[in-house]
Write an enzyme that holds these catalytic residues in place. Structure first.
Site, PDB file in Angstrom:
ATOM      1  N   TRP A 273     -13.750 -11.750  -6.414  1.00 53.24           N
ATOM      2  CA  TRP A 273     -14.880 -12.271  -5.503  1.00 53.24           C
ATOM      3  C   TRP A 273     -16.346 -12.056  -6.341  1.00 53.24           C
ATOM      4  CZ3 TRP A 273     -12.588 -15.788  -4.160  1.00 53.24           C
ATOM      5  CH2 TRP A 273     -11.419 -16.139  -3.113  1.00 53.24           C
TER       6      TRP A 273
ATOM      7  N   ASP B 140      -9.610  -5.379   9.161  1.00 55.39           N
ATOM      8  CA  ASP B 140      -8.314  -5.072   8.414  1.00 55.39           C
ATOM      9  C   ASP B 140      -7.737  -3.941   9.105  1.00 55.39           C
ATOM     10  OD1 ASP B 140      -6.675  -4.824   5.963  1.00 55.39           O
ATOM     11  OD2 ASP B 140      -7.980  -6.242   5.109  1.00 55.39           O
TER      12      ASP B 140
ATOM     13  N   TYR C 101       0.944  -1.187   0.053  1.00 51.73           N
ATOM     14  CA  TYR C 101       0.045   0.022   0.005  1.00 51.73           C
ATOM     15  C   TYR C 101       0.768   1.272  -0.001  1.00 51.73           C
ATOM     16  CZ  TYR C 101      -3.595  -3.286   1.660  1.00 51.73           C
ATOM     17  OH  TYR C 101      -4.513  -4.352   1.643  1.00 51.73           O
TER      18      TYR C 101
ATOM     19  N   GLY D 214      -7.851  -3.089  13.002  1.00 46.44           N
ATOM     20  CA  GLY D 214      -7.062  -3.553  13.742  1.00 46.44           C
ATOM     21  C   GLY D 214      -5.888  -4.157  13.095  1.00 46.44           C
TER      22      GLY D 214
ATOM     23  N   HIS E 104      -1.332 -16.971   2.376  1.00 47.59           N
ATOM     24  CA  HIS E 104      -0.406 -17.160   1.505  1.00 47.59           C
ATOM     25  C   HIS E 104       0.577 -16.001   1.501  1.00 47.59           C
ATOM     26  CE1 HIS E 104      -2.905 -15.113  -2.295  1.00 47.59           C
ATOM     27  NE2 HIS E 104      -2.962 -14.295  -1.170  1.00 47.59           N
TER      28      HIS E 104
ATOM     29  N   GLN F 163       5.993 -10.980  -4.757  1.00 47.50           N
ATOM     30  CA  GLN F 163       4.889  -9.915  -4.255  1.00 47.50           C
ATOM     31  C   GLN F 163       4.773  -9.794  -2.745  1.00 47.50           C
ATOM     32  OE1 GLN F 163       1.614  -9.058  -7.427  1.00 47.50           O
ATOM     33  NE2 GLN F 163       2.247  -7.486  -6.462  1.00 47.50           N
TER      34      GLN F 163
HETATM   35  C1  LIG Z   1      -3.857 -10.639  -0.126  1.00 44.89           C
HETATM   36  S1  LIG Z   1      -5.284  -9.668   0.740  1.00 44.89           S
HETATM   37  C2  LIG Z   1      -6.647 -10.289   0.772  1.00 44.89           C
HETATM   38  C3  LIG Z   1      -7.945  -9.654   0.955  1.00 44.89           C
HETATM   39  C4  LIG Z   1      -9.235 -10.349   0.993  1.00 44.89           C
HETATM   40  N1  LIG Z   1      -9.206 -11.335   1.958  1.00 44.89           N
HETATM   41  C5  LIG Z   1      -9.488 -11.012  -0.316  1.00 44.89           C
HETATM   42  O1  LIG Z   1      -9.402 -12.372  -0.363  1.00 44.89           O
HETATM   43  O2  LIG Z   1      -9.856 -10.342  -1.350  1.00 44.89           O
HETATM   44  C6  LIG Z   1      -4.591  -9.565   2.404  1.00 44.89           C
HETATM   45  C7  LIG Z   1      -5.365  -8.819   3.275  1.00 44.89           C
HETATM   46  O3  LIG Z   1      -4.992  -8.633   4.639  1.00 44.89           O
HETATM   47  C8  LIG Z   1      -4.829  -7.454   5.214  1.00 44.89           C
HETATM   48  N2  LIG Z   1      -3.916  -7.379   6.272  1.00 44.89           N
HETATM   49  C9  LIG Z   1      -2.611  -7.662   6.098  1.00 44.89           C
HETATM   50  N3  LIG Z   1      -1.590  -7.433   7.231  1.00 44.89           N
HETATM   51  C10 LIG Z   1      -2.922  -7.359   8.235  1.00 44.89           C
HETATM   52  C11 LIG Z   1      -2.755  -7.145   9.417  1.00 44.89           C
HETATM   53  N4  LIG Z   1      -1.607  -7.245  10.227  1.00 44.89           N
HETATM   54  N5  LIG Z   1      -4.174  -7.063  10.062  1.00 44.89           N
HETATM   55  C12 LIG Z   1      -5.302  -6.994   9.584  1.00 44.89           C
HETATM   56  N6  LIG Z   1      -5.303  -7.163   8.202  1.00 44.89           N
HETATM   57  C13 LIG Z   1      -3.973  -7.377   7.600  1.00 44.89           C
HETATM   58  C14 LIG Z   1      -4.490  -6.562   4.120  1.00 44.89           C
HETATM   59  O4  LIG Z   1      -5.003  -5.289   4.275  1.00 44.89           O
HETATM   60  C15 LIG Z   1      -5.310  -7.242   2.863  1.00 44.89           C
HETATM   61  O5  LIG Z   1      -6.682  -6.913   2.989  1.00 44.89           O
END
Ligand SMILES: C[S@@+](CC[C@H](N)C(=O)[O-])C[C@H]1O[C@@H](n2cnc3c(N)ncnc32)[C@H](O)[C@@H]1O
Length: 343
Positions: free
Chosen positions: A161, A207, A144, A232, A252, A303
């Site tokens: 989705w 998130d 980000y 959070g 992943h 990535q």
């Molecule tokens: C690869 S994305 C998947 C998003 C969603 N679950 C999807 O399938 O489209 C990973 C998500 O985890 C969130 N994320 C990463 N680290 C995080 C943390 N420490 N606490 C909460 N959310 C987190 C990211 O902001 C992102 O929205």
């Protein structure tokens, strides 16, 4: 077995020039070719160029698109272009199943990281520093790296989705779980599919603060009264109360150690009888296919800090965190599968 004529050289061209095929689609999306044709089907290339504000040499791009996602008819000696069913559904920006944002993200971010695949393999780490000059020790700070990039990422993930959400969420009957928490639920795209599919459920999307604020600004619509957001850090902060915790495309991103840390935390928060639903692209049992998931795994290398895994690897992580009875279901046509485990 080798053939008497030797290997087909054309095959090597096809593989080594495959990136050109992607770039044609990316450029056509970026320029708005499919949108222009959806507004007024059947123009010649000069009319398309006039509407897009491109050079008159756009015919070259349109003609290659004909091999992928456009149709063309010659009338009065003039080539006239139109969308195919594939492009009308998935490439026109306004279609509810459009993958337009995902293609833009692949073009503008993923492709630039893949340009350094050899370096990623050599170093065993993602390529945000090489591709964009941003350090990647805080993974999601790199992902980000600007407001625009965060929005593009969130829109891209949402596209997937809109097509595959229903099938992954119906792999198991989730109606016994009235209160669901979608950890790392991003824009709330999967939560929207969830409340549509299960009228009795409420979903908390958890998130990081910047993502929740962007979701509220750009993605939330008033009819989604059964979806709430909570800001959070799932590694550091208490998790919301829930009957089921969804982790879609979250594990992943991370190493086995970080996955174990997160799953142990979820197990602690989970009520007896509650569950964890892991949604991921699943490797075959021997890890040697399907090719799409193997490529996604390389994508995790360039990535993220993680990788794609086999069902057995996810089961082992869930079991180590205390979850039992993990069942895995692959969806019939889609890329993603689901693993449901209970406490
Ligand atoms: C690869 S994305 C998947 C998003 C969603 N679950 C999807 O399938 O489209 C990973 C998500 O985890 C969130 N994320 C990463 N680290 C995080 C943390 N420490 N606490 C909460 N959310 C987190 C990211 O902001 C992102 O929205």
């Amino acid at each position: 077995m080798s053939s008497p004529e030797g290997p087909r050289p054309g095959l090597l061209d096809q593989y080594s020039q495959g990136f050109m095929v992607s770039q044609v689609l990316f450029a056509a999306c970026e320029l708005g070719v499919f949108d222009v044709l959806a507004e007024a089907p059947g123009p010649g290339s000069d009319a398309v160029a006039a509407r897009l504000g491109t050079s008159s040499r756009d015919e070259m791009l349109l003609d290659v698109c004909v091999s992928q996602a456009l149709q063309m008819e010659v009338r009065g000696g003039k080539a006239l272009y139109d969308n195919t069913e594939l492009s009308s559904t998935y490439l026109v920006r306004s279609h509810p199943r459009s993958q337009h944002n995902m293609l833009l993200y692949l073009a503008r971010t993923t492709y630039l990281c893949w340009a350094h695949l050899a370096q990623a393999v050599r170093e065993g780490k993602n390529q945000y520093l090489t591709a964009f000059g941003v350090p990647s020790d805080q993974l999601f700070t790199a992902i980000y790296r600007s407001e625009g990039e965060r929005l593009m990422f969130m829109r891209a993930l949402q596209d997937v989705w809109s097509v595959q959400g229903r099938s992954v969420l119906s792999a198991f009957d989730l109606s016994p779980f009235p209160l669901i928490c979608d950890l790392g639920g991003c824009s709330g795209a999967l939560a929207k599919e969830c409340v549509a599919l299960y009228p009795g459920c409420r979903v908390t999307v958890f998130d990081i603060p910047a993502v929740v604020q962007t979701a509220k600004r750009h993605f939330l619509s008033p009819e989604e009264g059964r979806i709430g957001f909570q800001e959070g850090d799932f590694f550091e902060d208490p998790l919301p109360e829930a009957d089921l915790y969804i982790l879609a495309r979250v594990l992943h991103d991370w190493t086995d150690e970080k996955c174990s840390q997160l799953l142990a935390k979820i197990h602690q928060a989970c009520k007896p009888g509650g569950g964890a639903l892991v949604i991921e692209s699943l490797l075959d049992a021997d890890g040697r296919g399907p090719l799409t998931t193997q490529l996604y795994s390389l994508n995790m290398l360039v990535q993220t800090e993680g990788k794609e895994r086999t069902p057995a690897q996810y089961r082992a992580l869930l079991a180590a965190a205390g979850f039992g009875d993990a069942q895995c279901r692959r969806t019939p046509a889609g890329t993603y599968g689901a693993i449901l485990a209970r406490k």
